[in-house]
Write an enzyme that holds these catalytic residues in place. Structure first.
Site, short mmCIF file in Angstrom:
data_model
loop_
_atom_site.label_atom_id
_atom_site.label_comp_id
_atom_site.label_asym_id
_atom_site.label_seq_id
_atom_site.Cartn_x
_atom_site.Cartn_y
_atom_site.Cartn_z
CG PHE A 217 -1.80 -1.09 1.47
CD1 PHE A 217 -3.12 -1.02 1.04
CD2 PHE A 217 -1.37 -2.23 2.14
CE1 PHE A 217 -4.00 -2.09 1.26
CE2 PHE A 217 -2.23 -3.28 2.38
CZ PHE A 217 -3.55 -3.21 1.93
CG ASP A 218 1.05 5.89 -1.66
OD1 ASP A 218 2.07 6.13 -0.97
OD2 ASP A 218 0.40 6.77 -2.24
N GLY A 219 0.78 5.25 1.24
CA GLY A 219 0.23 5.81 2.46
C GLY A 219 -0.84 6.85 2.22
CG PHE A 334 -4.03 -1.19 -3.40
CD1 PHE A 334 -5.11 -1.33 -4.27
CD2 PHE A 334 -3.72 -2.26 -2.56
CE1 PHE A 334 -5.85 -2.50 -4.30
CE2 PHE A 334 -4.45 -3.43 -2.58
CZ PHE A 334 -5.52 -3.56 -3.46
#
Length: 372
Positions: A217-219, A334
């Site tokens: 995941f991106d943040g 993502f």
């Protein structure tokens, strides 16, 4: 930078790596897909399958048929010859299985996790549940079922809408994640509070684990809100660092994929409870452009306050994400920015775009500028 296609399933340029899968019908691909294999009903063995869980107990992942399988050829028939010829084509080829699409390894990994969960908790319904979502007419269902059986997938729930929007059905299924090739439907799902992303198919594919599900995941604007990203986009990097320092003890608000990470964490804890933390078949990653010392502490404090564990956190301080993702080899990554999605795809990672937050405004402005 990679050129993006607007076809049914967007294919990114790169060197093609042969996939080791069963021979199948495919859109415009060749190589490992050459030669069509028809089904032999006499070779199908009837085996007892596990009962699917109730939607309210499961982690439900809804997957479009256009990302689970390769349907470029069929989509061209629909676009060039219309719906009636499309249906006729599908019926004529219903004994030819579709080839795997970008979501295929992800779905196989979900099934592998379910196998482990059933071994540890035979009576539990806390499992992944896959729902195949398609705009297709029910006539096409026969080919989809044949394909699922051909590839030995466990998918019992179908949603064939005959051209209607599936969003209402996603809510009824208690969907935790929706993956599609249709960016507009993904935006509709996000607007309804459903975690969703648009999937892309890199032509260069990195081999991924068959025994451990890896999700990256991106943040900002993915796990977290786009609050901090708005500061960066409108006021620059120095103001962003200043804002994060001033607010490091104030939690970030949740982003669209926070709930899916939470669902993964709940399943991880079932393995931990059996002493299998070091052998857990689910592993999660945070891959963010944030700097650790300058802006990372707020992100980590937020995750801890939410009670969520990330197995690995990579703060890249603006460095390209593609090389790191190539080492991680996630089944899916993502990100809210197409720049990072394209960079990941260049390195062979199956990446999914989350069209949420301030970055979408800048993406639109860039597209308008490039079109002038």
């Amino acid at each position: 930078m990679v050129k993006m296609s607007l076809d049914a399933i967007q294919v990114m340029s790169g060197q093609v790596k042969e996939l080791k899968v069963s021979p199948s019908s495919n859109g415009d691909t060749r190589g490992s897909w050459e030669g069509k294999e028809e089904f032999d009903p006499n070779q199908l063995e009837l085996t007892a399958k596990p009962k699917p869980p109730k939607p309210e107990n499961a982690v439900t992942v809804a997957v479009s048929s256009r990302v689970l399988f390769r349907t470029e050829r069929e989509q061209k028939v629909f676009e060039q010859k219309g719906v009636e010829e499309y249906l006729r084509y599908q019926i004529e080829h219903e004994n030819e299985p579709f080839a795997p699409g970008p979501a295929f390894p992800f779905v196989k990994a979900l099934d592998a996790v379910n196998t482990r969960l059933r071994e540890l908790y035979p009576q539990s319904e806390e499992l992944f549940d896959i729902v195949l979502v398609t705009y297709n007419h029910a006539h096409v269902g026969i080919r989809l079922i044949n394909t699922i059986n051909h590839h030995n997938l466990f998918i019992e729930r179908f949603c064939m809408t005959g051209g209607s929007s599936p969003i209402g059905y996603l809510k009824a299924w208690h969907t935790n994640l929706y993956l599609s090739a249709d960016a507009e439907k993904v935006r509709e799902a996000l607007a309804e509070g459903i975690a969703a992303a648009t999937m892309f198919m890199p032509e260069k594919l990195t081999e991924v684990s068959e025994s451990q599900l890896r999700v990256a995941f991106d943040g900002d604007a993915v796990l977290f809100s786009d609050e901090s990203e708005r500061i960066f986009k409108t006021h620059g990097l120095d103001k962003f660092f200043e804002h994060e320092k001033e607010n490091e003890d104030r939690l970030l608000d949740h982003g669209p994929l926070k709930g899916f990470l939470e669902a993964l964490g709940k399943l991880q804890k079932k393995f931990y409870a059996k002493g299998q933390r070091l052998d857990c078949p689910i592993r999660t990653y945070l891959v963010t452009a944030r700097s650790a010392a300058s802006s990372g502490i707020r992100a980590l404090k937020t995750l801890r306050a939410w009670g969520l564990e990330i197995d690995e956190a990579l703060f890249l301080a603006g460095a390209p994400k593609g090389p790191m993702l190539e080492k991680i080899r996630p089944h899916i990554y993502f990100d809210d920015q197409m720049f990072h999605v394209e960079g990941a795809a260049e390195m062979g990672t199956v990446a999914a775009h989350v069209p949420y937050g301030i970055a979408q405004k800048y993406n639109s402005q860039q597209k308008m500028s490039s079109g002038k």
